[in-house]
Design a protein around this motif. Structure first.
Motif, PDB file in Angstrom:
ATOM      1  N   ASP A   1      14.219   3.970  10.718  1.00 13.83           N
ATOM      2  CA  ASP A   1      15.564   4.360  11.136  1.00 13.83           C
ATOM      3  C   ASP A   1      16.405   4.893   9.976  1.00 13.83           C
ATOM      4  OD1 ASP A   1      15.153   3.692  13.800  1.00 13.83           O
ATOM      5  OD2 ASP A   1      15.690   1.585  13.446  1.00 13.83           O
ATOM      6  N   LYS A   2      15.937   4.717   8.754  1.00 18.39           N
ATOM      7  CA  LYS A   2      16.721   5.133   7.588  1.00 18.39           C
ATOM      8  C   LYS A   2      15.912   6.027   6.649  1.00 18.39           C
ATOM      9  CE  LYS A   2      19.467   0.936   7.664  1.00 18.39           C
ATOM     10  NZ  LYS A   2      19.811  -0.299   6.966  1.00 18.39           N
ATOM     11  N   LEU A   3      15.064   6.877   7.211  1.00 22.81           N
ATOM     12  CA  LEU A   3      14.295   7.779   6.354  1.00 22.81           C
ATOM     13  C   LEU A   3      15.226   8.846   5.793  1.00 22.81           C
ATOM     14  CD1 LEU A   3      10.982   8.233   8.371  1.00 22.81           C
ATOM     15  CD2 LEU A   3      11.354   6.881   6.316  1.00 22.81           C
ATOM     16  N   GLN A   4      15.269   8.932   4.495  1.00 19.98           N
ATOM     17  CA  GLN A   4      16.127   9.881   3.805  1.00 19.98           C
ATOM     18  C   GLN A   4      15.267  10.729   2.884  1.00 19.98           C
ATOM     19  OE1 GLN A   4      19.766   9.655   3.680  1.00 19.98           O
ATOM     20  NE2 GLN A   4      19.802   8.122   5.299  1.00 19.98           N
ATOM     21  N   ALA A   5      15.536  12.012   2.828  1.00 22.84           N
ATOM     22  CA  ALA A   5      14.759  12.902   1.969  1.00 22.84           C
ATOM     23  C   ALA A   5      14.946  12.558   0.491  1.00 22.84           C
ATOM     24  CB  ALA A   5      15.156  14.350   2.220  1.00 22.84           C
ATOM     25  N   HIS A   6      16.117  12.068   0.106  1.00 22.86           N
ATOM     26  CA  HIS A   6      16.387  11.772  -1.301  1.00 22.86           C
ATOM     27  C   HIS A   6      16.009  10.344  -1.700  1.00 22.86           C
ATOM     28  CE1 HIS A   6      19.989  10.443   0.866  1.00 22.86           C
ATOM     29  NE2 HIS A   6      20.116   9.554  -0.106  1.00 22.86           N
ATOM     30  N   ASP A   7      15.706   9.474  -0.742  1.00 21.27           N
ATOM     31  CA  ASP A   7      15.350   8.084  -1.053  1.00 21.27           C
ATOM     32  C   ASP A   7      14.007   7.763  -0.406  1.00 21.27           C
ATOM     33  OD1 ASP A   7      15.328   5.472  -1.862  1.00 21.27           O
ATOM     34  OD2 ASP A   7      16.854   4.795  -0.441  1.00 21.27           O
ATOM     35  N   GLN A   8      12.951   7.848  -1.173  1.00 26.26           N
ATOM     36  CA  GLN A   8      11.596   7.648  -0.641  1.00 26.26           C
ATOM     37  C   GLN A   8      10.969   6.332  -1.103  1.00 26.26           C
ATOM     38  OE1 GLN A   8      10.147   9.652   1.639  1.00 26.26           O
ATOM     39  NE2 GLN A   8      12.122  10.672   1.681  1.00 26.26           N
ATOM     40  N   ARG A   9      11.787   5.328  -1.378  1.00 28.89           N
ATOM     41  CA  ARG A   9      11.245   4.036  -1.786  1.00 28.89           C
ATOM     42  C   ARG A   9      10.828   3.217  -0.565  1.00 28.89           C
ATOM     43  NH1 ARG A   9      16.140   2.030  -5.128  1.00 28.89           N
ATOM     44  NH2 ARG A   9      17.062   3.224  -3.459  1.00 28.89           N
ATOM     45  N   PRO A  10       9.612   2.684  -0.573  1.00 25.86           N
ATOM     46  CA  PRO A  10       9.190   1.868   0.577  1.00 25.86           C
ATOM     47  C   PRO A  10       9.880   0.503   0.561  1.00 25.86           C
ATOM     48  CG  PRO A  10       7.486   1.876  -1.098  1.00 25.86           C
ATOM     49  CD  PRO A  10       8.554   2.816  -1.567  1.00 25.86           C
ATOM     50  N   LEU A  11      10.011  -0.088   1.744  1.00 25.57           N
ATOM     51  CA  LEU A  11      10.520  -1.455   1.832  1.00 25.57           C
ATOM     52  C   LEU A  11       9.517  -2.433   1.227  1.00 25.57           C
ATOM     53  CD1 LEU A  11      11.890  -1.494   5.491  1.00 25.57           C
ATOM     54  CD2 LEU A  11      13.212  -1.301   3.378  1.00 25.57           C
ATOM     55  N   ARG A  12       8.226  -2.174   1.523  1.00 24.24           N
ATOM     56  CA  ARG A  12       7.141  -3.020   0.989  1.00 24.24           C
ATOM     57  C   ARG A  12       5.911  -2.169   0.741  1.00 24.24           C
ATOM     58  NH1 ARG A  12       7.513  -8.605   4.399  1.00 24.24           N
ATOM     59  NH2 ARG A  12       9.717  -8.949   3.993  1.00 24.24           N
TER      60      ARG A  12
ATOM     61  N   ASP B   1     -17.916  10.658  13.278  1.00 30.60           N
ATOM     62  CA  ASP B   1     -18.306   9.264  13.066  1.00 30.60           C
ATOM     63  C   ASP B   1     -17.668   8.737  11.791  1.00 30.60           C
ATOM     64  OD1 ASP B   1     -19.912   9.223  15.340  1.00 30.60           O
ATOM     65  OD2 ASP B   1     -21.646  10.003  14.235  1.00 30.60           O
ATOM     66  N   PRO B   2     -17.082   7.516  11.845  1.00 31.84           N
ATOM     67  CA  PRO B   2     -16.469   6.956  10.643  1.00 31.84           C
ATOM     68  C   PRO B   2     -17.532   6.631   9.588  1.00 31.84           C
ATOM     69  CG  PRO B   2     -16.268   5.436  12.497  1.00 31.84           C
ATOM     70  CD  PRO B   2     -16.929   6.658  13.008  1.00 31.84           C
ATOM     71  N   ILE B   3     -17.094   6.540   8.334  1.00 30.72           N
ATOM     72  CA  ILE B   3     -17.993   6.283   7.215  1.00 30.72           C
ATOM     73  C   ILE B   3     -17.529   5.059   6.433  1.00 30.72           C
ATOM     74  CG2 ILE B   3     -18.677   8.696   6.942  1.00 30.72           C
ATOM     75  CD1 ILE B   3     -16.619   8.852   4.617  1.00 30.72           C
ATOM     76  N   GLU B   4     -18.454   4.482   5.652  1.00 30.96           N
ATOM     77  CA  GLU B   4     -18.099   3.432   4.699  1.00 30.96           C
ATOM     78  C   GLU B   4     -17.581   4.105   3.442  1.00 30.96           C
ATOM     79  OE1 GLU B   4     -20.704   0.094   3.879  1.00 30.96           O
ATOM     80  OE2 GLU B   4     -21.849   0.606   5.677  1.00 30.96           O
ATOM     81  N   VAL B   5     -16.647   3.443   2.771  1.00 32.55           N
ATOM     82  CA  VAL B   5     -16.054   4.010   1.575  1.00 32.55           C
ATOM     83  C   VAL B   5     -16.094   2.995   0.438  1.00 32.55           C
ATOM     84  CG1 VAL B   5     -14.554   5.617   2.810  1.00 32.55           C
ATOM     85  CG2 VAL B   5     -13.737   3.320   2.312  1.00 32.55           C
ATOM     86  N   ASP B   6     -15.874   3.476  -0.770  1.00 38.81           N
ATOM     87  CA  ASP B   6     -15.809   2.619  -1.946  1.00 38.81           C
ATOM     88  C   ASP B   6     -14.528   2.981  -2.690  1.00 38.81           C
ATOM     89  OD1 ASP B   6     -16.301   0.917  -4.035  1.00 38.81           O
ATOM     90  OD2 ASP B   6     -17.702   2.258  -5.051  1.00 38.81           O
ATOM     91  N   GLY B   7     -13.510   2.156  -2.510  1.00 41.67           N
ATOM     92  CA  GLY B   7     -12.235   2.420  -3.160  1.00 41.67           C
ATOM     93  C   GLY B   7     -11.181   1.440  -2.697  1.00 41.67           C
ATOM     94  N   GLY B   8      -9.965   1.643  -3.157  1.00 44.78           N
ATOM     95  CA  GLY B   8      -8.858   0.758  -2.834  1.00 44.78           C
ATOM     96  C   GLY B   8      -7.923   1.381  -1.813  1.00 44.78           C
ATOM     97  N   LEU B   9      -7.079   0.544  -1.218  1.00 44.50           N
ATOM     98  CA  LEU B   9      -6.149   0.991  -0.191  1.00 44.50           C
ATOM     99  C   LEU B   9      -4.766   0.431  -0.502  1.00 44.50           C
ATOM    100  CD1 LEU B   9      -6.131   2.482   2.657  1.00 44.50           C
ATOM    101  CD2 LEU B   9      -6.038   0.178   3.608  1.00 44.50           C
ATOM    102  N   ALA B  10      -3.761   1.268  -0.335  1.00 46.76           N
ATOM    103  CA  ALA B  10      -2.369   0.835  -0.434  1.00 46.76           C
ATOM    104  C   ALA B  10      -1.674   1.222   0.864  1.00 46.76           C
ATOM    105  CB  ALA B  10      -1.675   1.490  -1.623  1.00 46.76           C
ATOM    106  N   ILE B  11      -0.886   0.302   1.413  1.00 45.71           N
ATOM    107  CA  ILE B  11      -0.125   0.558   2.632  1.00 45.71           C
ATOM    108  C   ILE B  11       1.360   0.545   2.235  1.00 45.71           C
ATOM    109  CG2 ILE B  11       0.387  -0.170   4.984  1.00 45.71           C
ATOM    110  CD1 ILE B  11      -2.569   0.407   4.572  1.00 45.71           C
ATOM    111  N   TYR B  12       2.030   1.632   2.533  1.00 41.37           N
ATOM    112  CA  TYR B  12       3.460   1.747   2.268  1.00 41.37           C
ATOM    113  C   TYR B  12       4.208   1.595   3.578  1.00 41.37           C
ATOM    114  CZ  TYR B  12       1.878   3.727  -2.137  1.00 41.37           C
ATOM    115  OH  TYR B  12       1.262   3.927  -3.344  1.00 41.37           O
ATOM    116  N   VAL B  13       5.264   0.748   3.573  1.00 41.73           N
ATOM    117  CA  VAL B  13       6.043   0.496   4.785  1.00 41.73           C
ATOM    118  C   VAL B  13       7.495   0.919   4.530  1.00 41.73           C
ATOM    119  CG1 VAL B  13       6.726  -1.200   6.511  1.00 41.73           C
ATOM    120  CG2 VAL B  13       4.548  -1.474   5.292  1.00 41.73           C
TER     121      VAL B  13
END
Length: 191
Positions: free
Chosen positions: A102-113, A86-98
């Protein structure tokens, strides 16, 4: 023989009527319903720390009167404790990395947004569903008509009391208008 009540009864009658009126008008709630007012012997429940995040994404378009449509992702985020279903309520912040899927590189892990919701903002996104508490988020990407993109989304939760939980990456297609590549001047002239 007529019996007259004593004058003491007449003196008590207004007091009894006032007390009954106050009792009937007070309602059924005997204790305040605020979180700050608790019995001294009750303990506050600790804020649960989730160990799993499930984010469900769908591409969508936001339409507003007098403005161009904005494409993006709508998400519903669920949090789970260890070995719980069962899901729970939480108290905290969320960050979404996008990321560009098609261009995932092991040496370049910077998100677009990166989309960030503080703990105060994120608390307002909570709603109850048939599955339990969940959090709804909207990630605007750009105006309708942009190129199609394959994007990888990762949700990262940080609890107010500490602790971090990261979701599995989800690859989603953001529909758009395909970009045609022109390979010669003849193709350009034909357009």
């Amino acid at each position: 023989m007529i019996v007259c009540p004593s004058s003491a009864v007449y003196r008590l009658a207004p007091t009894v009527v006032c007390l009954l009126t106050l009792l009937l008008c007070s309602g059924c709630q005997f204790t305040p319903s605020t979180k700050k007012m608790r019995w001294p012997w009750t303990k506050e429940k600790p804020i649960p720390q989730p160990d799993r995040v499930l984010a469900v994404w769908t591409d969508t378009v936001l339409h507003q009167t007098g403005q161009s449509g904005v494409r993006g992702f709508g998400g519903r985020v669920y949090f789970y404790e260890q070995d719980e279903t069962d899901p729970i309520e939480v108290d905290g912040g969320l960050a979404i990395y996008v990321f560009d899927a098609d261009k995932l590189q092991a040496h370049d892990q910077r998100p677009l947004r990166k989309f960030v919701f503080t703990a105060e903002q994120f608390a307002t996104h909570m709603s109850r569903t048939s599955l339990g508490p969940s959090y709804s988020v909207w990630l605007p990407w750009g105006e309708v008509g942009g190129p199609p993109l394959r994007l990888s989304l990762i949700a990262r939760y940080e609890g107010s009391a500490g602790g971090t939980t990261i979701s599995e990456p989800t690859v989603k297609l953001l529909p758009g208008v395909p970009v045609r590549s022109i390979e010669s001047e003849q193709e350009l002239a034909q357009q």
